[in-house]
Design a protein around this motif. Sequence first.
Motif, PDB file in Angstrom:
ATOM      1  N   TYR A  54       9.453   0.833   1.389  1.00  0.00           N
ATOM      2  CA  TYR A  54       9.963  -0.598   1.651  1.00  0.00           C
ATOM      3  C   TYR A  54       9.002  -1.374   1.928  1.00  0.00           C
ATOM      4  N   LEU A  55       7.609  -1.020   2.605  1.00  0.00           N
ATOM      5  CA  LEU A  55       6.547  -2.050   2.964  1.00  0.00           C
ATOM      6  C   LEU A  55       5.429  -1.879   1.841  1.00  0.00           C
ATOM      7  N   PHE A  56       5.648  -1.012   1.128  1.00  0.00           N
ATOM      8  CA  PHE A  56       4.416  -1.155   0.163  1.00  0.00           C
ATOM      9  C   PHE A  56       4.267  -2.480  -0.774  1.00  0.00           C
TER      10      PHE A  56
ATOM     11  N   LEU B  10       1.642   3.417   7.351  1.00  0.00           N
ATOM     12  CA  LEU B  10       2.682   2.335   7.021  1.00  0.00           C
ATOM     13  C   LEU B  10       2.031   1.032   6.114  1.00  0.00           C
ATOM     14  N   PHE B  11       0.955   0.740   6.847  1.00  0.00           N
ATOM     15  CA  PHE B  11       0.459  -0.757   6.413  1.00  0.00           C
ATOM     16  C   PHE B  11      -0.954  -0.774   5.543  1.00  0.00           C
ATOM     17  N   ASN B  12      -1.573   0.099   5.566  1.00  0.00           N
ATOM     18  CA  ASN B  12      -3.108  -0.172   5.153  1.00  0.00           C
ATOM     19  C   ASN B  12      -2.768  -0.321   3.470  1.00  0.00           C
ATOM     20  N   ARG B  13      -1.851  -0.058   2.898  1.00  0.00           N
ATOM     21  CA  ARG B  13      -1.661  -0.265   1.423  1.00  0.00           C
ATOM     22  C   ARG B  13      -0.837  -1.422   1.255  1.00  0.00           C
ATOM     23  N   SER B  14      -0.342  -2.147   2.190  1.00  0.00           N
ATOM     24  CA  SER B  14       0.420  -3.427   1.829  1.00  0.00           C
ATOM     25  C   SER B  14      -0.674  -4.554   1.906  1.00  0.00           C
TER      26      SER B  14
END
Length: 240
Positions: A10-12, A34-38
């Motif tokens: 969802y966050l990608f 969760l967030f390092n690829r967004s």
Amino acid sequence: NKILNEKIRYLFNKKINFITPNNIVYKNLYKSTLFNRSKHSNHKIYLGLNLNNYKPKKIKNFNNLIRISFRSSLNPRKGNHLLIDALNYLASKGYNLHNKILFNILGDSSILEFLRENKYKFKFQPIIKREKQLIKFYQESDFFLSQSIQDLGPIMINESLACGVPVISFKIGIAKDIVKNGYNGFLIKNISPNLLGNELIKISKLNQNKLNKLKANARQSAKKSLNIKKQVDKILQFFK
């Protein structure tokens, strides 16, 4: 694992603005699964205070003891056990601070029996219901001790500095960002009761001029970094 993968999916590649309250969270966010690829933006904004309310006030020290305030809690991450170990370490080394320190305590009463048995002087209140009472709690102190070993703040560090109270803390949370060793408090580099005990010895030997300088610097730190109006203005920039 299924839920985690759904969150990642969802966050990608989503563009997200994060507001983080200190440098540790700021850095950890980039390491997050969760967030390092967004495609997010990370903004560090300290929790601000109304500095017209949280401010220094000279309150007469009738017994001339160094007044150390702290939040007492049974939660292990809040570090009461480390303070007890630090005081036991001082006793084992022959340091007698009973006639030099007064503890100003807010929270649970779990540590009081130890202080009584070891003849430490203290003031205790279990709860504060009004902001004015909280501000007075800080103003009646010479130092605020944050013995926490895991914390995003605590916010009591911000409040103490705003009231011109230097802080003693381990190198965690907001303390790592804003407490400068020997300037507006004392930052303990490792989580160790012995090192905490050494800091208590250090502050018990401070002369009044040095203490006054630490207090003035604490207030200046708050003016520089913790003014709520400046912090809110930074947040409002995201909506423009």
